[in-house]
Design an enzyme around this catalytic site. Structure first.
Site, PDB file in Angstrom:
ATOM      1  N   ASN A 234      -1.557  -3.895  -3.898  1.00 19.70           N
ATOM      2  CA  ASN A 234      -1.987  -4.597  -2.685  1.00 19.70           C
ATOM      3  C   ASN A 234      -2.989  -5.689  -3.062  1.00 19.70           C
ATOM      4  O   ASN A 234      -3.309  -5.879  -4.232  1.00 19.70           O
ATOM      5  CB  ASN A 234      -2.586  -3.603  -1.672  1.00 19.70           C
ATOM      6  CG  ASN A 234      -3.745  -2.849  -2.275  1.00 19.70           C
ATOM      7  OD1 ASN A 234      -4.744  -3.445  -2.652  1.00 19.70           O
ATOM      8  ND2 ASN A 234      -3.622  -1.524  -2.403  1.00 19.70           N
TER       9      ASN A 234
ATOM     10  N   LYS B 215      12.942  -0.569 -18.277  1.00 18.98           N
ATOM     11  CA  LYS B 215      12.997  -1.575 -17.219  1.00 18.98           C
ATOM     12  C   LYS B 215      14.309  -1.434 -16.426  1.00 18.98           C
ATOM     13  O   LYS B 215      15.391  -1.341 -17.025  1.00 18.98           O
ATOM     14  CB  LYS B 215      12.920  -2.971 -17.856  1.00 18.98           C
ATOM     15  CG  LYS B 215      12.869  -4.069 -16.834  1.00 18.98           C
ATOM     16  CD  LYS B 215      12.809  -5.425 -17.498  1.00 18.98           C
ATOM     17  CE  LYS B 215      12.994  -6.490 -16.439  1.00 18.98           C
ATOM     18  NZ  LYS B 215      13.372  -7.763 -17.003  1.00 18.98           N
TER      19      LYS B 215
ATOM     20  N   LYS C  95     -10.217   8.011  12.078  1.00 18.56           N
ATOM     21  CA  LYS C  95     -10.288   8.373  10.651  1.00 18.56           C
ATOM     22  C   LYS C  95     -11.554   9.174  10.336  1.00 18.56           C
ATOM     23  O   LYS C  95     -11.533  10.126   9.552  1.00 18.56           O
ATOM     24  CB  LYS C  95     -10.258   7.080   9.824  1.00 18.56           C
ATOM     25  CG  LYS C  95      -9.883   7.267   8.363  1.00 18.56           C
ATOM     26  CD  LYS C  95      -9.552   5.901   7.751  1.00 18.56           C
ATOM     27  CE  LYS C  95      -9.417   5.942   6.263  1.00 18.56           C
ATOM     28  NZ  LYS C  95      -9.098   4.636   5.685  1.00 18.56           N
TER      29      LYS C  95
END
Ligand SMILES: Cc1cc2nc3c(=O)[nH]c(=O)nc-3n(C[C@H](O)[C@H](O)[C@H](O)COP(=O)(O)O)c2cc1C
Length: 409
Positions: free
Chosen positions: A210, A300, A350
């Site tokens: 991210n 890969k 949360k």
């Protein structure tokens, strides 16, 4: 003496009988958690060997101004910048005179001229020398210049006289120096911070990650350190320099981050001196990937002709902050909620669901703040209240968060 923990002290030793006491002084300062670098004048080396002070301080002793090797490494300017305080003990009458008049004819006086940190001197000399008008004028001038005087004490002197001029005892010097540092709001605490993204391997060359830059976590590490905490920073792959005096552990995946966090907290909990309530603080700023590929290919993955789709099966990653909040004893646990909508509602949910002590909510949908930006704006939420910190640098936001944490401990 806790205020000396993590402090960098330059100890200057000048030529006088009391130089033998500087060995004991180094022990006291190091026992209190300070790092000590010693500078000796030529005369001081006639009274005590550099080898002794090197062994006690655990660092090479600095002896000469015009030393090409030293200048390439820790030169006088670098050493002046390094110290949080400069302490000269014992300070001879001659050194005091040189300091008063701004001499720079040896390493110690040059260092004093270059230093921007507080300078403390602990004079030691015969009572007649101490009382002489030349010396008294010098002392007065030094105090006017902002130099801090420690002692001298009174009593029997090596020369047989009785009077004022004995160097203060090492314990007293260490205590006065400790008192000169302000208590930080997190003095005596251990702070563990996770920062940056995690990378979840798909195959040896590809991963899921991210946009987290790690800047908020690194700014918090600096703010916690400045507030007097001992800081461990568990960092995912980020391109940021380690803040001074912060212990950094590099990790890649969410699973690595959980292992490093658990090991670090286990280690701190075992240390009885820091296991009291409120003494361990965990701040989870890392943007931990919620899911990872269920298998990471060992080779890969090749593009297959005529097959336009590739399906990755993802499995849930461990929830690091929830795992920390379940520990016993539980660290003071602070989470981050980076959301793109309904930020406050999600943050409140949360805090309850994960049994957190505090949550920092930020809206990463605003491109001017959040991920990768040097700016942020947050709402700090704890069970009894909340506080909004308007858009500001991450360093300022970090200081506000640390201040609020210290108020909730
Ligand atoms: C045996 C002996 C003891 C000394 N003790 C002291 C002392 O306690 N205080 C002092 O100011 N000077 C003392 N001196 C004088 C200093 O060593 C001398 O002034 C020297 O130049 C100081 O150098 P420095 O300030 O560069 O270390 C002593 C000298 C000798 C020979």
């Amino acid at each position: 003496m806790q205020r000396l923990a993590n402090k960098r002290l330059v100890l200057g030793v000048t030529g006088g009988i009391a130089a033998y006491k500087s060995a004991e002084l180094i022990r006291r300062l190091i026992d209190a958690g300070a790092e000590v670098r010693v500078v000796m004048t030529s005369a001081a080396q006639e009274f005590i060997t550099p080898l002794t002070l090197q062994a006690l301080s655990g660092n090479p002793v600095h002896l000469a101004l015009l030393d090409t090797e030293a200048e390439a490494g820790m030169g006088h300017i670098e050493l002046a910048r390094w110290g949080d305080a400069l302490l000269i003990a014992p300070a001879s009458a001659d050194f005091i005179a040189r300091l008063t008049h701004g001499h720079g004819n040896d390493l110690l006086t040059t260092l004093c001229l270059a230093a921007r940190c507080p300078i403390h001197i602990a004079p030691a000399m015969n009572q007649g020398m101490w009382a002489s008008s030349a010396n008294q004028n010098n002392i007065q001038q030094l105090e006017t210049n902002g130099i801090h005087l420690i002692g001298p004490g009174s009593g029997y002197q090596a020369c047989g006289d009785i009077g004022l001029g004995r160097m203060s005892e090492p314990d007293d010097i260490a205590q006065i120096l400790a008192d000169s540092f302000q208590t930080g709001s997190l003095t005596g605490t251990q702070v563990v911070i996770t920062a940056g993204p995690t990378r979840e391997a798909i195959d040896p060359v590809r991963y899921i990650s991210n946009h987290s830059s790690g800047k908020m976590g690194f700014a918090l590490a600096e703010a916690a350190r400045d507030a007097g905490a001992t800081v461990t920073l568990i960092a995912g792959p980020v391109n940021l320099a380690t803040p001074d005096r912060v212990n950094r552990i590099n990790v890649v995946s969410a699973e690595d981050m959980l292992v490093a966090t658990t090991e670090c907290l286990d280690h701190l909990s075992l240390n009885s001196s820091v296991s009291s309530e409120g003494s361990i603080i965990f701040i989870g700023t890392a943007a931990v990937a919620d899911y990872r590929p269920d298998t990471s290919a060992t080779q890969k993955i090749k593009k297959t002709q005529g097959n336009p789709n590739l399906t990755l099966q993802l499995i849930e990653n461990p929830d690091i902050i929830a795992t920390v909040a379940k520990r016993s004893p539980k660290p003071f646990t602070v989470g981050f909620a980076a959301e793109t909508q309904n930020v406050l509602a999600y943050a409140n949910d949360k805090i309850a669901r994960k049994n957190l002590d505090m949550i920092i909510a930020n809206d990463v949908s605003n491109k001017d703040i959040g991920f990768n930006s040097d700016l942020n704006a947050v709402t700090i939420i704890w069970p009894e209240g909340n506080k909004t910190v308007d858009i500001a640098s991450k360093a300022i936001i970090a200081n506000s968060i640390i201040q609020q944490i210290s108020l909730q401990l």
